[in-house]
Write an enzyme that holds these catalytic residues in place. Structure first.
Site, PDB file in Angstrom:
ATOM      1  N   ARG A 197      -9.024  61.197  93.035  1.00 16.60           N
ATOM      2  CA  ARG A 197      -9.807  62.473  93.381  1.00 16.60           C
ATOM      3  C   ARG A 197     -11.157  62.232  93.215  1.00 16.60           C
ATOM      4  O   ARG A 197     -12.018  61.199  92.919  1.00 16.60           O
ATOM      5  CB  ARG A 197      -9.444  63.696  93.147  1.00 16.60           C
ATOM      6  CG  ARG A 197      -8.716  64.718  93.537  1.00 16.60           C
ATOM      7  CD  ARG A 197      -8.694  64.918  94.511  1.00 16.60           C
ATOM      8  NE  ARG A 197      -7.060  66.207  95.431  1.00 16.60           N
ATOM      9  CZ  ARG A 197      -6.029  65.582  95.849  1.00 16.60           C
ATOM     10  NH1 ARG A 197      -6.546  64.451  95.879  1.00 16.60           N
ATOM     11  NH2 ARG A 197      -5.127  66.325  95.736  1.00 16.60           N
ATOM     12  N   GLU A 206     -16.214  66.277 100.321  1.00 22.02           N
ATOM     13  CA  GLU A 206     -14.440  65.713 101.665  1.00 22.02           C
ATOM     14  C   GLU A 206     -15.306  67.735 102.223  1.00 22.02           C
ATOM     15  O   GLU A 206     -14.818  68.275 101.813  1.00 22.02           O
ATOM     16  CB  GLU A 206     -13.185  66.227 101.151  1.00 22.02           C
ATOM     17  CG  GLU A 206     -13.224  64.503 100.502  1.00 22.02           C
ATOM     18  CD  GLU A 206     -11.736  64.155 100.281  1.00 22.02           C
ATOM     19  OE1 GLU A 206     -10.792  64.498 100.836  1.00 22.02           O
ATOM     20  OE2 GLU A 206     -11.915  63.245  99.235  1.00 22.02           O
ATOM     21  N   HIS A 241      -8.898  59.508 103.398  1.00 21.57           N
ATOM     22  CA  HIS A 241      -8.272  60.523 102.287  1.00 21.57           C
ATOM     23  C   HIS A 241      -6.078  60.005 102.779  1.00 21.57           C
ATOM     24  O   HIS A 241      -5.551  60.809 103.236  1.00 21.57           O
ATOM     25  CB  HIS A 241      -8.003  61.909 101.789  1.00 21.57           C
ATOM     26  CG  HIS A 241      -8.169  62.353 100.802  1.00 21.57           C
ATOM     27  ND1 HIS A 241      -8.503  63.616  99.983  1.00 21.57           N
ATOM     28  CD2 HIS A 241      -6.941  62.468  99.633  1.00 21.57           C
ATOM     29  CE1 HIS A 241      -7.820  63.774  98.554  1.00 21.57           C
ATOM     30  NE2 HIS A 241      -6.484  63.037  99.021  1.00 21.57           N
TER      31      HIS A 241
HETATM   32  C1  GLV Z   1      -3.151  63.914  97.678  1.00 25.09           C
HETATM   33  O1  GLV Z   1      -4.492  63.941  97.609  1.00 25.09           O
HETATM   34  C2  GLV Z   1      -2.253  64.450  97.279  1.00 25.09           C
HETATM   35  O2  GLV Z   1      -2.519  65.002  95.954  1.00 25.09           O
HETATM   36  O3  GLV Z   1      -1.330  64.120  97.687  1.00 25.09           O
END
Ligand code: GLV
Ligand code: GLV
Length: 328
Positions: free
Chosen positions: A238, A267, A285
């Site tokens: 994250r 983001e 991401h």
């Molecule tokens: C993506 O970032 C997830 O948490 O699946």
């Protein structure tokens, strides 16, 4: 009953819902919804499939209505959901961990280590811009990864998968976790280290912790200064786990040799200073963006709703303690 899905999902995973006999409402837009749109479409739902771009708290679920029984998050992480507020209201929360997702994220993490070590993105860019004029002894020198040390921060399902893959690359793994994990050590061959030792001895560091108050900005100036000079940082966890401002300073001073980020502090905004750095790789991401992972995520998200609505407990609950006093 009404099931609301906040965005179209790849791989035809919603077809199971269509034949479930429930009323299925899926957002028509292929973009994140504003909160107003989300509430308007979700109102009256018994189950919701949410994305990590949807912020869900007590106020949101109250607006959806007292019939709401489950929020099924199409993600492994669930920091977009205020789980205590939903638990308090007896609402079940599910996420989508699976081997396919763990593999996808672990594989992207290794791709980042390799791409940084061998400067693949910079080299690709130079060829495409027409700068290649024949073999040279000293263009794009990088480093072997074989024989080096990888620091895995967070030894959950994904961190363990990253550690396991290190064997094939002849990379030694140090890991940090709040409590030492003997089972993971046995399974992966990784060695436990406290954070200071991990920072000081790793040639590359890969982050696999969830975002919590404890992990927010844990990779900051102080941590970067403890790292080996020229070490590489990979973040597929994250964004806010890394202090981007301190990261820019550490990259600029040469304290860090490079960074690969799949996630960002704010983001979808990306710090413009990072965009202009050659030793930085930025991806949007995509760590779980494989067909295998996304189809399995969809299957798990859909199953959790269908099971819950017919009174059977799914295995992928984030707050299993709510089950016995859940909303009926
Ligand atoms: C993506 O970032 C997830 O948490 O699946
Ligand atoms: C990742 O950090 C996990 O625990 O799955």
């Amino acid at each position: 009953m009404k099931i609301f899905v906040s965005r179209k999902l790849p791989g035809g995973v919603l077809s199971v819902l269509d034949s479930s006999g429930h009323e299925v409402v899926c957002s028509e837009f292929d973009r994140p919804l504003t909160q107003e749109e989300f509430l308007q479409m979700a109102k009256g739902a018994d189950g919701v499939i949410s994305l990590l771009t949807d912020k869900i708290n007590g106020e949101v679920v109250d607006a959806i209505g007292p019939q709401l029984r489950i929020v099924s998050n199409y993600a492994v992480g669930f920091d977009n959901i205020n789980v205590p507020e939903l638990t308090e209201r007896g609402i079940v929360v599910a996420n989508t961990p699976s081997d396919q997702v763990n593999e996808a994220v672990a594989e992207l993490s290794w791709a980042m280590v390799l791409a940084l070590s061998r400067r693949i993105v910079e080299a690709d860019e130079s060829v495409k811009r027409g700068a290649y004029s024949g073999w040279e002894p000293s263009i794009f020198l990088g480093h072997n990864i074989s024989g080096k040390v990888l620091g895995v921060v967070g030894m959950g399902r994904i961190g363990s998968m990253v550690a396991r893959m290190a064997r094939g690359f002849n990379v030694r793994v140090l890991y940090f976790k709040r409590t030492r994990d003997l089972e993971a050590e046995k399974e992966t061959g990784a060695e436990y280290a406290d954070m200071d030792r991990l920072l000081g001895e790793s040639d590359f560091i890969s982050l696999h912790v969830p975002l919590t108050d404890e992990t927010r900005h844990m990779m900051n100036k102080e941590a970067f200064n403890k790292m080996k000079k020229g070490a590489l940082l990979v973040n597929t966890a994250r964004g806010p786990v890394v202090d981007e401002h301190d990261l820019v300073d550490a990259l600029r001073s040469g304290q860090l040799g490079g960074a690969a980020l799949d996630v960002f502090d704010n983001e979808p905004n990306v710090n413009p200073e990072l965009i202009n750095m050659e030793n930085v790789i930025l991806t949007p991401h995509i760590a779980s963006a494989t067909w295998e992972a996304r189809i399995e995520m969809g299957r798990l998200a859909v199953d959790a709703i269908l099971l819950t609505l017919r009174g059977e407990k799914p295995s992928n609950l984030v707050n299993p303690e709510v089950w016995d006093h859940r909303r009926q």
